[in-house]
Design a protein around this motif. Structure first.
Motif, short mmCIF file in Angstrom:
data_model
loop_
_atom_site.label_atom_id
_atom_site.label_comp_id
_atom_site.label_asym_id
_atom_site.label_seq_id
_atom_site.Cartn_x
_atom_site.Cartn_y
_atom_site.Cartn_z
N THR A 1 -1.87 11.26 -5.24
CA THR A 1 -1.59 9.84 -5.11
C THR A 1 -0.57 9.58 -4.01
OG1 THR A 1 -0.74 7.89 -6.25
CG2 THR A 1 0.19 9.99 -6.92
N ALA A 2 -0.75 8.44 -3.34
CA ALA A 2 0.25 8.01 -2.37
C ALA A 2 1.32 7.15 -3.01
CB ALA A 2 -0.43 7.21 -1.25
N CYS A 3 1.11 6.78 -4.28
CA CYS A 3 1.99 5.80 -4.92
C CYS A 3 3.18 6.41 -5.64
CB CYS A 3 1.17 4.95 -5.90
SG CYS A 3 -0.11 3.96 -5.10
N LEU A 4 2.95 7.45 -6.44
CA LEU A 4 4.03 8.03 -7.23
C LEU A 4 5.15 8.53 -6.32
CD1 LEU A 4 4.97 8.88 -10.08
CD2 LEU A 4 3.86 11.10 -9.66
N GLY A 5 6.34 7.95 -6.51
CA GLY A 5 7.49 8.34 -5.70
C GLY A 5 7.61 7.60 -4.39
N TYR A 6 6.63 6.73 -4.08
CA TYR A 6 6.69 5.97 -2.82
C TYR A 6 7.93 5.08 -2.85
CZ TYR A 6 5.31 2.75 0.91
OH TYR A 6 5.27 1.97 2.05
N GLN A 7 8.70 5.10 -1.76
CA GLN A 7 10.00 4.41 -1.77
C GLN A 7 10.29 3.76 -0.43
OE1 GLN A 7 13.38 6.94 -2.63
NE2 GLN A 7 14.65 5.21 -3.27
N PRO A 8 9.89 2.50 -0.25
CA PRO A 8 10.30 1.78 0.95
C PRO A 8 11.83 1.62 0.97
CG PRO A 8 8.51 0.66 -0.17
CD PRO A 8 9.01 1.70 -1.11
N MET B 1 14.38 0.18 -1.97
CA MET B 1 13.68 0.06 -3.24
C MET B 1 13.76 1.35 -4.03
SD MET B 1 10.33 -2.21 -2.19
CE MET B 1 9.90 -2.51 -3.90
N THR B 2 13.53 1.26 -5.34
CA THR B 2 13.46 2.45 -6.17
C THR B 2 12.08 3.09 -6.01
OG1 THR B 2 12.71 1.12 -8.05
CG2 THR B 2 15.09 1.51 -7.85
N PRO B 3 11.95 4.39 -6.26
CA PRO B 3 10.63 5.03 -6.14
C PRO B 3 9.63 4.42 -7.12
CG PRO B 3 12.39 6.67 -6.25
CD PRO B 3 13.01 5.35 -6.59
N TYR B 4 8.39 4.23 -6.66
CA TYR B 4 7.36 3.70 -7.55
C TYR B 4 7.05 4.76 -8.61
CZ TYR B 4 3.27 1.32 -9.29
OH TYR B 4 2.38 0.69 -10.12
N PRO B 5 6.94 4.36 -9.90
CA PRO B 5 6.89 5.35 -10.97
C PRO B 5 5.51 5.74 -11.50
CG PRO B 5 7.33 3.19 -11.89
CD PRO B 5 7.20 3.01 -10.40
N ALA B 6 4.42 5.37 -10.82
CA ALA B 6 3.09 5.64 -11.38
C ALA B 6 2.11 6.07 -10.29
CB ALA B 6 2.58 4.40 -12.11
N GLY C 1 -2.73 -1.32 8.90
CA GLY C 1 -3.29 -0.13 9.49
C GLY C 1 -3.04 1.07 8.60
N ILE C 2 -3.89 2.08 8.73
CA ILE C 2 -3.80 3.25 7.86
C ILE C 2 -4.46 4.43 8.54
CG2 ILE C 2 -5.95 2.65 6.63
CD1 ILE C 2 -4.56 3.65 4.04
N GLY C 3 -4.05 5.62 8.19
CA GLY C 3 -4.62 6.85 8.75
C GLY C 3 -3.93 8.03 8.11
N LYS C 4 -3.03 8.67 8.87
CA LYS C 4 -2.15 9.68 8.28
C LYS C 4 -0.80 9.07 7.93
CE LYS C 4 -4.06 14.10 9.46
NZ LYS C 4 -3.79 15.49 9.93
N VAL C 5 -0.70 7.75 8.12
CA VAL C 5 0.44 6.95 7.69
C VAL C 5 -0.08 5.92 6.71
CG1 VAL C 5 2.26 5.36 8.44
CG2 VAL C 5 1.64 7.31 9.89
N PHE C 6 0.62 5.73 5.58
CA PHE C 6 0.16 4.82 4.53
C PHE C 6 0.12 3.38 5.04
CE2 PHE C 6 1.07 3.74 -0.25
CZ PHE C 6 -0.06 2.97 -0.29
N HIS C 7 1.24 2.85 5.48
CA HIS C 7 1.32 1.48 5.98
C HIS C 7 1.68 1.51 7.46
CE1 HIS C 7 2.05 0.72 1.58
NE2 HIS C 7 1.08 -0.13 1.84
N ASP C 8 0.70 1.24 8.30
CA ASP C 8 0.85 1.35 9.74
C ASP C 8 0.49 0.00 10.38
OD1 ASP C 8 1.41 2.61 12.13
OD2 ASP C 8 -0.17 4.13 11.96
N GLU C 9 0.64 -0.07 11.69
CA GLU C 9 0.20 -1.25 12.42
C GLU C 9 -1.32 -1.20 12.59
OE1 GLU C 9 1.99 -3.76 13.11
OE2 GLU C 9 3.99 -2.95 12.80
N PRO C 10 -2.00 -2.35 12.63
CA PRO C 10 -1.44 -3.70 12.63
C PRO C 10 -1.29 -4.26 11.22
CG PRO C 10 -3.79 -3.84 12.95
CD PRO C 10 -3.47 -2.37 12.84
N GLN C 11 -0.51 -5.33 11.08
CA GLN C 11 -0.50 -6.10 9.85
C GLN C 11 -1.67 -7.08 9.89
OE1 GLN C 11 3.23 -7.80 8.60
NE2 GLN C 11 4.41 -6.16 9.56
#
Length: 270
Positions: A56-63, A66-71, A176-186
């Motif tokens: 998962t890309a979500c568990l522990g994701y932390q912008p 923010m606190t790490p996402y827990p699921a 945008g997405i690829g080997k980066v979760f949240h990339d350009e463009p918006q």
């Protein structure tokens, strides 16, 4: 703004990632019935990812800040716009839930998509909202081709939503997405034709409109993640990941159980 264009080989690897992400949603679909909890949905998604060999890309994701996402996934119920955290409250007849799945393959490519699920028969309003949001997403996808703009996508979604008396959440967008979760463009879900970034072959991004039955205003909850409609109106979201081709678009998050596109769409690849 720096946008990374993907090679044909990159896009094929992203198609694999997209297929895995969509397969997770296929896997949980028969389980989403009255009485299931969003924590159980999260557990099922985690099980399927383990079977796939993805993570998962979500568990522990932390912008930042923010606190790490827990699921493992986001489960957004009824008036929750996005980033709902799974819990032990059973879903009941008439509820709606968005399940947002993002996986990472062994070679580091991301696949990102979400679907709406209606628990039991569902109300007329809930079914209409889910259907129109799905159609709005495809209205945006239909604009995708080299030479079009991000404003064309946003305008198509906004026009369709507002013509059906729905409001568009503006604080969150595709990306945008690829080997980066949240990339350009918006990728905004509102806009003006001809404005914004011009699309080029090799761009890969998500389109994921969030539409409300009531006003577009939202607020964040104290957990730092969950976002809800201020007026507590129902909200819905659908998401697909796609590439810009020489002649149009190529939907990469596709699998055997993917919902059939609306009648105005003739192909998932143009």
């Amino acid at each position: 703004m720096s946008i990374t264009l993907k090679t044909p080989e990159d896009i094929e690897r992203m198609r694999v990632a997209g297929r895995f992400a969509s397969d997770v949603l296929d896997y949980i679909t028969p389980h989403i019935k009255p009485g299931i909890t969003t924590q159980q949905i999260d557990d099922l998604c985690a099980k399927r990812m383990a079977e796939q060999g993805t993570k998962t890309a979500c568990l522990g994701y932390q912008p930042p800040g923010m606190t790490p996402y827990p699921a493992y996934v986001c489960t957004s119920v009824n008036h929750v716009v996005c980033h709902g955290i799974p819990n032990d409250k059973p879903l009941k007849k008439g509820d709606i839930v968005n399940v947002d799945v993002t996986i990472i393959t062994e070679d580091g490519w991301f696949g990102d998509n979400s679907r709406m699920f209606i628990i039991g028969e569902g109300t007329i309003a809930a079914k209409r909202l889910s259907r129109l949001t799905f159609e709005a997403m495809w209205k945006g996808i239909a604009q995708v081709k080299p030479g079009a703009t991000l404003g064309d996508i946003g305008h198509a979604i906004q026009t369709y939503a507002e013509s059906n008396n729905l409001s568009v959440v503006r604080e969150y967008c595709g990306h945008g997405i690829g080997k980066v979760f949240h990339d350009e463009p918006q990728v905004l879900h509102y806009g003006r034709p001809g404005e914004g970034v011009v699309l080029e072959e090799g761009m890969v991004f998500t389109i994921e409109p969030m539409l409300n039955l009531g006003k577009r205003d939202i607020k964040a909850m104290p957990d730092g993640w969950t976002v809800v409609t201020k007026d507590r109106s129902l909200t819905a979201q659908w998401e697909l990941m796609l590439a810009v081709t020489k002649t149009g678009y190529d939907v990469l998050t596709w699998s055997e159980g993917s919902p059939t596109p609306p009648d105005f769409i003739t192909s998932i690849r143009t």
